[in-house]
Design an enzyme around this catalytic site. Sequence first.
Site, mmCIF file in Angstrom:
data_model
loop_
_atom_site.group_PDB
_atom_site.id
_atom_site.type_symbol
_atom_site.label_atom_id
_atom_site.label_comp_id
_atom_site.label_asym_id
_atom_site.label_seq_id
_atom_site.Cartn_x
_atom_site.Cartn_y
_atom_site.Cartn_z
ATOM 1 N N SER A 28 0.833 -1.204 0.000
ATOM 2 C CA SER A 28 0.000 0.000 0.000
ATOM 3 C C SER A 28 0.871 1.259 0.000
ATOM 4 C CB SER A 28 -0.906 0.010 1.231
ATOM 5 O OG SER A 28 -1.789 -1.084 1.211
ATOM 6 N N HIS A 59 -5.178 -2.131 -5.291
ATOM 7 C CA HIS A 59 -4.071 -2.967 -5.756
ATOM 8 C C HIS A 59 -4.270 -3.268 -7.247
ATOM 9 C CE1 HIS A 59 -1.917 -4.483 -2.034
ATOM 10 N NE2 HIS A 59 -2.899 -3.766 -1.528
ATOM 11 N N HIS A 81 -3.281 -11.902 -1.413
ATOM 12 C CA HIS A 81 -3.234 -12.195 0.014
ATOM 13 C C HIS A 81 -3.952 -13.502 0.343
ATOM 14 C CE1 HIS A 81 -2.864 -7.806 -0.379
ATOM 15 N NE2 HIS A 81 -2.166 -7.829 0.741
ATOM 16 N N TYR A 83 -5.907 -13.980 2.814
ATOM 17 C CA TYR A 83 -7.275 -13.725 3.268
ATOM 18 C C TYR A 83 -8.278 -13.574 2.121
ATOM 19 C CZ TYR A 83 -6.206 -8.718 2.469
ATOM 20 O OH TYR A 83 -5.849 -7.515 1.908
ATOM 21 N N GLU A 84 -7.784 -13.455 0.908
ATOM 22 C CA GLU A 84 -8.694 -13.353 -0.230
ATOM 23 C C GLU A 84 -9.317 -14.701 -0.583
ATOM 24 O OE1 GLU A 84 -7.298 -10.514 -3.448
ATOM 25 O OE2 GLU A 84 -5.465 -10.665 -2.248
ATOM 26 N N ALA A 111 2.501 -2.353 4.004
ATOM 27 C CA ALA A 111 1.997 -1.463 5.046
ATOM 28 C C ALA A 111 1.773 -2.330 6.274
ATOM 29 C CB ALA A 111 0.687 -0.820 4.605
ATOM 30 N N MET A 209 -0.401 -8.644 7.088
ATOM 31 C CA MET A 209 -1.154 -9.750 6.500
ATOM 32 C C MET A 209 -0.502 -10.306 5.241
ATOM 33 S SD MET A 209 -4.895 -7.914 6.854
ATOM 34 C CE MET A 209 -5.351 -7.037 8.367
ATOM 35 N N SER A 210 0.796 -10.089 5.075
ATOM 36 C CA SER A 210 1.475 -10.548 3.861
ATOM 37 C C SER A 210 2.959 -10.744 4.154
ATOM 38 C CB SER A 210 1.305 -9.509 2.730
ATOM 39 O OG SER A 210 1.983 -8.299 3.071
ATOM 40 N N ASN A 233 0.011 2.648 10.889
ATOM 41 C CA ASN A 233 -0.854 2.853 12.051
ATOM 42 C C ASN A 233 -0.262 2.082 13.231
ATOM 43 O OD1 ASN A 233 -2.031 0.490 10.260
ATOM 44 N ND2 ASN A 233 -2.573 0.011 12.376
ATOM 45 N N HIS A 245 -8.977 0.797 7.074
ATOM 46 C CA HIS A 245 -8.058 0.801 5.938
ATOM 47 C C HIS A 245 -7.811 2.213 5.419
ATOM 48 C CE1 HIS A 245 -5.799 -1.012 2.722
ATOM 49 N NE2 HIS A 245 -6.502 -0.358 1.819
#
Length: 270
Positions: A28, A59, A81, A83-84, A111, A209-210, A233, A245
């Site tokens: 990101s 993305h 990812h 989670y997709e 990120a 997450m990656s 963050n 997000h």
Amino acid sequence: MYDKLMKCLAGVKAKIDFKPKAALILGSGLGDYADEIHVDQTIDYTEIEGFPVSTVKGHKGRFVFGYVGETPVVIMQGRVHYYEGYQMSDVVLPTRLMGLLGAEKLILTNAAGGINQSYKPGDFMMITDHIATGVPSPLIGPNMDEIGPRFPDMSEVYSRRMQDVIRTCAKKCDIDLKEGVYVQFTGPAYETPDEVRLARIWGGDAVGMSTACEAVAARHMGLEVCGISCITNMAAGISKVQLDHKEVQETADRVAKSFKALVTEVVTNI
């Protein structure tokens, strides 16, 4: 899985005549970096039969082949990812594909949420190691002997040589570079305060997450790897506000110019 990988490789080679030396995966805030290099060729993920396609807003889904300075690179503009809903073997398929196309070095960016309380949003953290206990290993299942050993060594996932390069480049760019351990969870929900506390007890400094799964797949096949996180963050329990997000994207966009400058320096010096 090896047959699928070879089919994707043949599909790209039928359309692209380019041999990269380095590969980049853009997180990101860096999505448009690939548009700013000297672009030679591009190919959308949808043009590659069997290739996983990113569904995350913001993305882009394509490979960009071109030059950063004089270095020939392939850039993954939009990652996939876990989670997709993809299998982990599909998540790391693009990483393996870039290696098979000729890339010998991989630069990972992302990120991330800060769990080291000395960090603040907008900081850059060089990844010195990772913890990936929270996600399945991309090496589970039959080993692809053609690209790597059954039991690969992971004592130096993130190249010490490349870490030295990043430190030097950060100084040149006048960036106060942090260094730390990245922890990968599955997502897509942000971590709970106690999950963040656990990650800190483990020794983590940032969470996301990656990235870790991609690094493991790359090392399995012998690529030299480095990673840089943009702390967008502070994680749950540390942050006093609810996470969303939009905050991640706003911070990433705010520091994108510095991030791009650092990545350019790294690519041209590795």
